[in-house]
Design a protein around this motif. Structure first.
Motif, PDB file in Angstrom:
ATOM      1  N   GLN A   1       6.002 -46.641 -33.149  1.00 58.85           N
ATOM      2  CA  GLN A   1       6.696 -45.626 -33.949  1.00 58.85           C
ATOM      3  C   GLN A   1       6.151 -44.235 -33.643  1.00 58.85           C
ATOM      4  OE1 GLN A   1       6.380 -46.854 -38.047  1.00 58.85           O
ATOM      5  NE2 GLN A   1       7.669 -48.646 -37.748  1.00 58.85           N
TER       6      GLN A   1
ATOM      7  N   LYS B   1       2.960 -49.613 -35.354  1.00 58.71           N
ATOM      8  CA  LYS B   1       2.639 -48.234 -35.730  1.00 58.71           C
ATOM      9  C   LYS B   1       2.539 -47.346 -34.486  1.00 58.71           C
ATOM     10  CE  LYS B   1      -0.796 -45.542 -38.267  1.00 58.71           C
ATOM     11  NZ  LYS B   1      -2.076 -45.583 -38.973  1.00 58.71           N
TER      12      LYS B   1
ATOM     13  N   ASP C   1       0.853 -55.125 -36.456  1.00 58.84           N
ATOM     14  CA  ASP C   1       1.015 -53.913 -37.274  1.00 58.84           C
ATOM     15  C   ASP C   1       0.573 -52.677 -36.494  1.00 58.84           C
ATOM     16  OD1 ASP C   1       1.990 -55.366 -39.417  1.00 58.84           O
ATOM     17  OD2 ASP C   1       0.027 -55.529 -40.406  1.00 58.84           O
TER      18      ASP C   1
END
Length: 172
Positions: free
Chosen positions: A114, A111, A107
């Motif tokens: 991105q 993140k 995760d």
């Protein structure tokens, strides 16, 4: 008289007022056949126990290595830039804790990826804008038909745009 040596056992047994002597021969053969039967039973049981142990080890090892194989696959996918892969969490043992930690890491990586992509897109846009203006005004300055007043105006614009570009690069 006998072709093989035989063992003979005798025992006296009382039946009321009579005494009998019971003679049993061939004990050696009986003992050997009993030992052979016991050995066959022991060997069969040993093979059966070995088979059960091997099956138990196989299934236990498979159960323990499946999450590790899944994490290994996910790690290879991360290395290729695919941060959307997750590991299935089963149970509440150490392997499940490791799988949860692995998914938390995934995760975070997703993140960060991105944010990196968004940052690069913003930087690219911010750098292209003054650079496009500079290219446009340089091409206008190449035109010999423009007035001296426009030429000075375009040079001032080029100066501002190049300073803006320099500031963006320094901020990076």
């Amino acid at each position: 008289l006998f072709s093989q040596p035989e063992q003979v056992a005798a025992r006296s047994v009382s039946l009321g007022d009579r005494k009998l002597i019971v003679v049993v021969s061939g004990l050696q053969n009986a003992a050997e056949s009993t030992m052979d039967a016991l050995m066959r039973i022991f060997t069969t049981a040993s093979y059966g126990a070995l088979l059960v142990m091997l099956l138990a080890v196989y299934f236990t090892a498979n159960r323990m290595t499946r999450p590790l194989k899944s994490m290994s696959y996910a790690a290879r996918r991360f290395g290729q830039g695919h941060f959307d892969v997750r590991v299935r969490v089963v149970g509440d043992d150490e392997m499940a804790e490791l799988a949860m930690a692995f998914n938390n890491m995934a995760d975070s990586l997703d993140k960060n990826e991105q944010m990196r992509a968004s940052f690069i897109a913003n930087v690219s846009h911010d750098l292209k804008t003054p650079l496009t203006a500079i290219i446009t005004y340089v091409n206008l300055l190449k035109d010999e038909t423009i007035s001296e007043e426009d030429r000075k105006k375009y040079i001032d614009i080029l100066d501002r745009k190049s300073l803006r570009l320099k500031q963006l690069i320094e901020d990076l």
